[in-house]
Design a protein around this motif. Structure first.
Motif, PDB file in Angstrom:
ATOM      1  N   LEU B  95      25.067  41.776  -3.585  1.00 22.53           N
ATOM      2  CA  LEU B  95      24.717  40.740  -2.599  1.00 22.53           C
ATOM      3  C   LEU B  95      23.218  40.760  -2.309  1.00 22.53           C
ATOM      4  O   LEU B  95      22.576  39.713  -2.221  1.00 22.53           O
ATOM      5  N   ILE B 100      20.946  33.448  -4.169  1.00 23.02           N
ATOM      6  CA  ILE B 100      21.198  32.570  -3.021  1.00 23.02           C
ATOM      7  C   ILE B 100      21.263  33.359  -1.709  1.00 23.02           C
ATOM      8  O   ILE B 100      20.707  32.938  -0.701  1.00 23.02           O
ATOM      9  N   TYR B 101      21.928  34.500  -1.732  1.00 22.45           N
ATOM     10  CA  TYR B 101      22.124  35.234  -0.478  1.00 22.45           C
ATOM     11  C   TYR B 101      21.279  36.499  -0.332  1.00 22.45           C
ATOM     12  O   TYR B 101      21.352  37.157   0.694  1.00 22.45           O
ATOM     13  N   GLN B 104      18.848  36.350   2.731  1.00 25.10           N
ATOM     14  CA  GLN B 104      19.601  36.350   3.991  1.00 25.10           C
ATOM     15  C   GLN B 104      20.246  37.710   4.234  1.00 25.10           C
ATOM     16  O   GLN B 104      20.221  38.239   5.350  1.00 25.10           O
ATOM     17  N   ALA B 105      20.792  38.290   3.150  1.00 29.33           N
ATOM     18  CA  ALA B 105      21.453  39.588   3.291  1.00 29.33           C
ATOM     19  C   ALA B 105      20.435  40.665   3.664  1.00 29.33           C
ATOM     20  O   ALA B 105      20.691  41.483   4.559  1.00 29.33           O
ATOM     21  N   MET B 107      17.597  40.269   5.196  1.00 28.87           N
ATOM     22  CA  MET B 107      17.148  40.051   6.579  1.00 28.87           C
ATOM     23  C   MET B 107      18.213  40.477   7.594  1.00 28.87           C
ATOM     24  O   MET B 107      17.904  40.975   8.672  1.00 28.87           O
ATOM     25  N   SER B 108      19.480  40.256   7.235  1.00 30.90           N
ATOM     26  CA  SER B 108      20.558  40.622   8.159  1.00 30.90           C
ATOM     27  C   SER B 108      20.733  42.135   8.237  1.00 30.90           C
ATOM     28  O   SER B 108      20.771  42.712   9.321  1.00 30.90           O
ATOM     29  N   TYR B 109      20.843  42.753   7.071  1.00 29.52           N
ATOM     30  CA  TYR B 109      21.209  44.172   7.078  1.00 29.52           C
ATOM     31  C   TYR B 109      20.047  45.084   7.417  1.00 29.52           C
ATOM     32  O   TYR B 109      20.277  46.224   7.813  1.00 29.52           O
TER      33      TYR B 109
END
Lengths: 372, 187
Positions: B95, B100-101, B104-105, B107-109
């Protein structure tokens, strides 16, 4: 004037200047230390709350009663800003990815936090609900709610101030800062009956202190525990004023609506949950497509039981792979999460929820790798 | 005579003035040393707090990782404690690399993992193909490695014994999950 007198005066002036510089220096130093000390106390309070909330949020069905010095906490969830902070102190903790359902302001010596895990049906994350003992939750039980009100009452942690209000009873005001009233309406076609504002001492409270959430069944045969609509109301005089509606998927999200200050804060947190669901959908697709490919290579029947297209379609996946990319048609978890909490998306999520439960049951029976 | 007296009184005044300046200088020097001492005490306190924070962060990351649904083993719809599903681990890792992710991944984790390194090694059965490198050391299966720069301190490596489960083969192994948290040091 004599030279000695001039010199003496000069010495005095010099002493006064130097003395003033020292006094100014120490005043600045002390005020700086005081500001630093305030910041340190505020920061250690925020860190303390953060540590407890972090520990609480990783465990499902956890509860924490956080004792704090009397303080005012503000919870913010907007499109580009998500945090909680000591009100007016500028000391905050950003929470861009944590789902925290709470009133906007909590003042007192306690913060109460508990978690519920959100499954769709595979687990996505734990939702955190934060409140305090100065906020009361009244559940209106009009005996015509298929047990929904009792179930939601039971779903709220026992240490939270909550009460079931039966027909003929009125909510009491024990000097609460805020009162949230919860109603349930079963499906009534186009015309739903008006929600009447309760009688009694609650009418004497200020408008901003009293709010309501109405849980609404969206279709006749649907289970309101799984999905439905929520309407947000605020007190205006002795009537309810509707402030918007939204949708929920399963009881942890519905509980989020009950604990959120308003529709905006609720939907902001739901969007965070949906973003997490999209990433989970990506991982589920990647994992299931690979496992399916492995099973198919081995000629194992388990491969035929798996359907990665439920989670995401091949175009949204967009990663290098060494498996046959399935040709996906129709909506996926990923698509629903993209659209936000509407009546259609939660109904679509429910369909997928049922498919995944059926798929997982078949995988369990076949002794294959399961989804959750 | 008068001139001599005036000269002597001027000298006295100069000496007095010199004394005053000397006192002021000594006082400033004392204040200066006091501030240096205060600063160094404060610095030690901050360093101690930083060390504590790094340890707390490490514990917090361990708790996060151990309870993540992204990694949990599910046995008959029940989550198994301290168990990593290695197929989920591999997808989770991919991931972060996805087009694509990936962003986002990350930045989130980063919000949960911060500047840390998270990985596991298999310890039993030992020496399996793919689980040891050329020198015979256990292979590190890295999920996350965010090392801010070389001049960083790290916490002691926290170790959690875990079961490694492959649900396709239904094979289990024992491993250790490692978490190391980095932080900038104060010079």
């Amino acid at each position: 004037m004599k030279r000695g007198a001039i010199q003496s005066m000069f010495a005095w002036i010099l002493m006064i200047i130097i003395g003033s510089v020292f006094i100014l220096f120490f005043v600045a130093f002390i005020s700086n230390q005081r500001a630093a000390s305030d910041a340190r106390i505020g920061s250690s309070l925020i860190n303390h709350v953060d540590t407890v909330l972090t520990t609480t949020k990783v465990a499902p069905n956890a509860f924490a009663d956080i004792e704090i010095p009397k303080a005012k906490f503000e919870f913010v969830c907007e499109e580009d800003l998500s945090l909680y902070q000591l009100y007016g102190k500028g000391i905050n903790k950003e929470t861009p990815f944590d789902v925290i359902f709470s009133p906007d302001i909590l003042e007192g010596r306690h913060l109460l936090a508990f978690t519920r895990d959100w499954h769709v049906p595979f687990k996505v994350m734990n939702f955190l609900y934060v409140t305090n003992d100065a906020v009361a939750y009244y559940f209106f039980d009009d005996l015509d709610n298929a047990g929904m009100i009792e179930d939601m009452y039971g779903y709220v942690h026992d240490n939270v101030t909550k009460e079931i209000i039966n027909v003929g009873q009125q909510p009491v005001n024990n000097n609460y800062d805020k009162i949230r009233i919860i109603y349930y309406q079963e499906y009534a076609g186009e015309e739903y009956p008006l929600i009447m504002f309760p009688e009694g001492e609650i009418r004497e409270l200020k408008d901003r202190q009293v709010t309501a959430v109405v849980i609404r069944q969206v279709q006749e045969m649907t289970d309101a525990h799984l999905y439905g609509q929520v309407l947000f109301y605020e007190k205006e005089g002795n009537t309810w004023q509707e402030k918007g509606s939204s949708s929920y998927f399963t009881t942890p999200m519905l509980l989020g609506a009950i604990f959120s200050e308003n529709k905006e804060m609720y939907e902001c947190n739901v969007r965070k949950a949906f973003k997490a669901l999209q990433m989970q959908a990506w991982m589920q697709y990647d994992r299931i497509a690979r496992i399916q490919s492995q099973y198919d290579d081995e000629g194992n029947f388990c491969g035929a039981l798996l359907d990665p297209c439920l989670f995401m379609d091949d175009e949204d996946y967009g990663a290098e792979n060494d498996f046959d990319v399935p040709d996906c048609i129709g909506n996926s978890y990923h698509d629903f999460a993209d659209e936000g909490p509407t009546t259609d998306t939660v109904a679509g999520l429910y369909e997928h929820y049922r498919f995944v439960i059926a798929m997982n049951t078949d995988l369990l029976r076949g002794n294959c790798a399961v989804i959750y | 005579m008068k001139n001599r007296q005036a000269l002597s009184s001027s000298k006295k005044a100069q000496i007095k003035f010199g004394e005053t300046i000397a006192i002021v200088v000594v006082f400033i020097v004392l204040v200066f040393f006091g501030l240096i001492f205060f600063g160094s005490t404060q610095k030690e306190g901050i360093q101690e707090q930083l060390r504590e924070k790094v340890q707390l962060d490490a514990v917090s990351v361990v708790k996060e990782v151990s309870n993540m649904p992204e990694l949990h083993c599910s046995i008959a719809q029940v989550e198994e404690l301290n168990c990593i599903d290695i197929t989920k681990f591999a997808s989770f890792k991919r991931l972060f690399e996805s087009d694509i992710y990936g962003n986002q991944a990350n930045m989130s984790y980063i919000h949960y993992f911060g500047d840390s390194k998270i990985y596991y090694t298999q310890v039993y059965p030992a020496g399996e193909p793919g689980e040891v490198d050329d020198e015979g050391n256990p292979v590190e299966h890295v999920l996350w490695d965010n090392h801010i720069d070389e001049n960083t301190e790290s916490s002691d490596e926290m170790q959690v014994p875990v079961v490694l489960h492959n649900p396709v083969t239904d094979r289990r192994a024992f491993g250790i999950l490692f978490v190391k948290v980095y932080s900038r040091s104060i010079e």
